[in-house]
Design an enzyme around this catalytic site. Structure first.
Site, PDB file in Angstrom:
ATOM      1  N   ARG A 184     -33.680  13.033 -15.772  1.00 22.55           N
ATOM      2  CA  ARG A 184     -32.432  12.865 -16.517  1.00 22.55           C
ATOM      3  C   ARG A 184     -32.371  11.475 -17.120  1.00 22.55           C
ATOM      4  NH1 ARG A 184     -29.258  16.100 -12.534  1.00 22.55           N
ATOM      5  NH2 ARG A 184     -30.893  17.110 -11.354  1.00 22.55           N
ATOM      6  N   ASP A 268     -26.284  11.765 -15.797  1.00 21.31           N
ATOM      7  CA  ASP A 268     -27.109  12.412 -14.769  1.00 21.31           C
ATOM      8  C   ASP A 268     -27.235  13.904 -15.025  1.00 21.31           C
ATOM      9  OD1 ASP A 268     -24.266  12.003 -14.048  1.00 21.31           O
ATOM     10  OD2 ASP A 268     -24.724  13.377 -12.410  1.00 21.31           O
TER      11      ASP A 268
HETATM   12  P1  AMP Z   1     -22.656  17.189 -10.228  1.00 24.57           P
HETATM   13  O1  AMP Z   1     -21.196  17.012 -10.420  1.00 24.57           O
HETATM   14  O2  AMP Z   1     -23.026  18.573  -9.766  1.00 24.57           O
HETATM   15  O3  AMP Z   1     -23.454  16.744 -11.396  1.00 24.57           O
HETATM   16  O4  AMP Z   1     -23.049  16.266  -8.997  1.00 24.57           O
HETATM   17  C1  AMP Z   1     -22.875  14.880  -8.987  1.00 24.57           C
HETATM   18  C2  AMP Z   1     -23.478  14.317  -7.729  1.00 24.57           C
HETATM   19  O5  AMP Z   1     -22.818  14.832  -6.574  1.00 24.57           O
HETATM   20  C3  AMP Z   1     -24.951  14.629  -7.524  1.00 24.57           C
HETATM   21  O6  AMP Z   1     -25.536  13.512  -6.918  1.00 24.57           O
HETATM   22  C4  AMP Z   1     -24.921  15.813  -6.591  1.00 24.57           C
HETATM   23  O7  AMP Z   1     -26.103  15.958  -5.846  1.00 24.57           O
HETATM   24  C5  AMP Z   1     -23.751  15.445  -5.697  1.00 24.57           C
HETATM   25  N1  AMP Z   1     -23.130  16.623  -5.090  1.00 24.57           N
HETATM   26  C6  AMP Z   1     -22.375  17.575  -5.698  1.00 24.57           C
HETATM   27  N2  AMP Z   1     -21.971  18.497  -4.813  1.00 24.57           N
HETATM   28  C7  AMP Z   1     -22.479  18.144  -3.601  1.00 24.57           C
HETATM   29  C8  AMP Z   1     -22.419  18.691  -2.275  1.00 24.57           C
HETATM   30  N3  AMP Z   1     -21.754  19.817  -1.996  1.00 24.57           N
HETATM   31  N4  AMP Z   1     -23.081  18.033  -1.293  1.00 24.57           N
HETATM   32  C9  AMP Z   1     -23.757  16.905  -1.546  1.00 24.57           C
HETATM   33  N5  AMP Z   1     -23.847  16.333  -2.751  1.00 24.57           N
HETATM   34  C10 AMP Z   1     -23.224  16.942  -3.780  1.00 24.57           C
HETATM   35 MG    MG Z   2     -25.369  17.311 -11.751  1.00 20.94          MG
END
Ligand code: AMP
Ligand code: MG
Length: 509
Positions: A184, A268
């Site tokens: 990314r 990201d």
């Molecule tokens: P995202 O909003 O899906 O792009 O995620 C943003 C960040 O939060 C990334 O580092 C993900 O790995 C982390 N993340 C999202 N959901 C979870 C979860 N349920 N457990 C651990 N990390 C999470």
């Molecule tokens: Mg993500």
């Protein structure tokens, strides 16, 4: 048959990822398997030696309970600007990269589990994924793939037999995501933020090998340095940056073509490959309005439908910043080399946007005046809250049969008013070609939010009761042919009765 899995990203070294195994789940059960994708990847799992049926074996592999031979799972490190704010420490908090495989054409694909447990990047998260969002990612990415939008895809959804707690307990699932890579903009930012120029060089070289091998061939002739992962010439970096930019234009323009709102274009969630990644809060636009937003956390409408080009430009400027030290130790000199590429990027976006919209009204080579024709149509759609998809299918249909454009009737005829005869005159000389172009660029069906939600509700309820996914399969069959009217297509062509007025999407998947 053994799966030829590499762990090329892990091999980059410890600063790039954490070596960590998926956390086993209680009762893995295969819910969805994307056989077409499996075949593209050349993935076959021979169960004859295992005395297990295929579904059980696949459930074991794609829950992370059992590892494929050679798989050395990792959680990747990355940073990212989230809604404009830099967060230096993100990374795979609930995903495991199992490895990468090559298809018959030699293209490499990452196989990643999502919802497979915690890592050092999880912060307060539980490392898990609920079934609803896993199914949503499967449906949306399949629909996008069929629409011709560059995208990551889903190979499998496996239920875990464990609950995931959000505001209440939900059934847990693990989704297997396939991407040409998971690198990314935020991956570059991770090393730039740490002043780790050596890793940045390695990452850039790896990215070139993985995504733009043609650049490698060019430079190998010019410089022996290109084969050394720790060295890279400024010219190579500039070529790499240009190549990344060129991938983002078809990406965002195809979103705009079909009415897709990504919803969380953080750096990201911006893959350098130009693939749609992270289907968390995405949605489709019904009535045209450039400010359409559905994500509940996007309070300032940063990621509204019509802002997606400028956000991609912002994200690419963040990528450019990470590359400065690889171009020149004098920052101003490095900026002076990158700036023209970004200016060109802005110009290319504009030009290609015009071309993309022109094609939607049947014009292959836009001429002077076409920009005005397009912006007037957009203004009519926005002023009258016309359905984006339906307006273009009505215009397309108007050219069938008699090819005279008179088939538009009722309210739309009145709303288009003077615009309609002007368009008819413009395409008068090439109606058949215009029709053909419009048919292949204007989908007759998109995964409308209300249909997706209804299917998710029935699939989850019916799965918990009796494992019946008939409605989901019917929907997918239609979505997989979005430019063709099938018997069932009409069931998914309606705009929502309430215009999706109260529809909100969420990130917390
Ligand atoms: P995202 O909003 O899906 O792009 O995620 C943003 C960040 O939060 C990334 O580092 C993900 O790995 C982390 N993340 C999202 N959901 C979870 C979860 N349920 N457990 C651990 N990390 C999470
Ligand atoms: Mg993500």
């Amino acid at each position: 048959m053994p799966i030829n899995l590499s762990n090329s990203y892990r091999d980059l070294g410890e600063s790039f990822s954490q070596q960590i195994l998926p956390d086993p789940v209680a009762q893995p059960s295969l819910l969805l398997w994307n056989e077409a994708l499996a075949q593209t990847l050349g993935l076959t799992f021979d169960s004859t030696d295992n005395k297990e049926n295929d579904a059980d074996l696949l459930a074991q592999y794609f829950s992370g309970n059992r590892l494929m031979e050679d798989s050395k799972p990792i959680a990747q490190a990355y940073s990212g600007h989230q809604f404009g704010q830099f967060n230096p420490q993100l990374g795979d908090g609930r995903a495991h990269l199992l490895g990468d495989i090559a298809d018959e054409q030699g293209q490499r694909w990452d196989i990643q589990l999502k919802g497979s447990g915690v890592s050092q990047f999880s912060r307060s998260g539980d490392g898990r994924c609920a079934l609803g969002p896993a199914l949503r990612e499967y449906i949306m990415s399949e629909a996008m793939f069929a629409l011709g939008v560059p995208t990551t895809r889903c190979l499998a959804v496996v239920t875990t037999g464990q609950s995931v707690y959000r505001d209440r307990p939900f059934a847990g699932a693990i989704v297997t995501r396939v991407a040409t890579s998971h690198i990314r903009v935020g991956t570059f930012q991770y090393f730039a933020a740490r002043g780790d120029t050596e890793s940045l060089k390695k990452l850039t070289n790896y990215s070139i090998k993985r995504h733009f091998p043609e650049l490698l061939a060019e430079s190998a002739v010019e410089s022996s340095k290109a084969t050394d992962d720790n060295e890279i010439s400024s010219e190579q970096v500039l070529n790499f940056f240009s190549a990344v930019l060129s991938k983002q234009i078809p990406l965002v323009l195809s979103w705009l073509r079909v009415g897709f709102i990504h919803g969380v274009m953080n750096t990201d969630n911006t893959a350098i490959s130009g693939e749609t990644i992270d289907y968390g809060p995405c949605a489709m636009m019904n009535a045209y309005h450039w400010e359409t937003v559905f994500s509940s956390i996007d309070r300032n409408s940063r990621y509204a439908f019509g802002k997606q080009i400028s956000i991609m430009q912002w994200n690419m400027t963040r990528l450019a910043e990470t590359l400065l030290p690889l171009i020149d130790s004098d920052e101003d000199a490095a900026v002076a080399q990158l700036q023209p590429l970004l200016s060109q990027f802005h110009q290319d976006f504009e030009e290609n946007y015009l071309k993309m919209m022109a094609v939607k009204i049947g014009i292959d080579e836009p001429e002077q005046g076409d920009g005005k024709l397009i912006s007037e149509l957009i203004a009519i759609m926005q002023k009258n809250s016309l359905d984006y998809t339906k307006t273009f299918t009505a215009l397309t249909d108007a050219l069938t049969d008699s090819l005279n454009g008179n088939a538009i009737e009722g309210p739309l005829l009145n709303l288009l008013g003077e615009w309609l005869p002007r368009w008819q005159i413009r395409i008068a000389g090439f109606k058949a070609a215009a029709h053909e172009l419009m048919v292949s660029n204007n989908p007759v069906v998109i995964p409308r939010n209300h249909d997706v939600e209804a299917i998710l509700a029935t699939s989850q309820a019916s799965y918990q009761e009796k494992g019946d996914l008939t409605a989901l399969y019917e929907f997918l069959a239609v979505l997989r042919q979005p430019y063709t009217v099938l018997d069932n297509t009409k069931n998914y062509q309606n705009s929502p009765a309430d215009g999706d007025e109260n529809y909100h999407t969420f990130c917390g998947t």
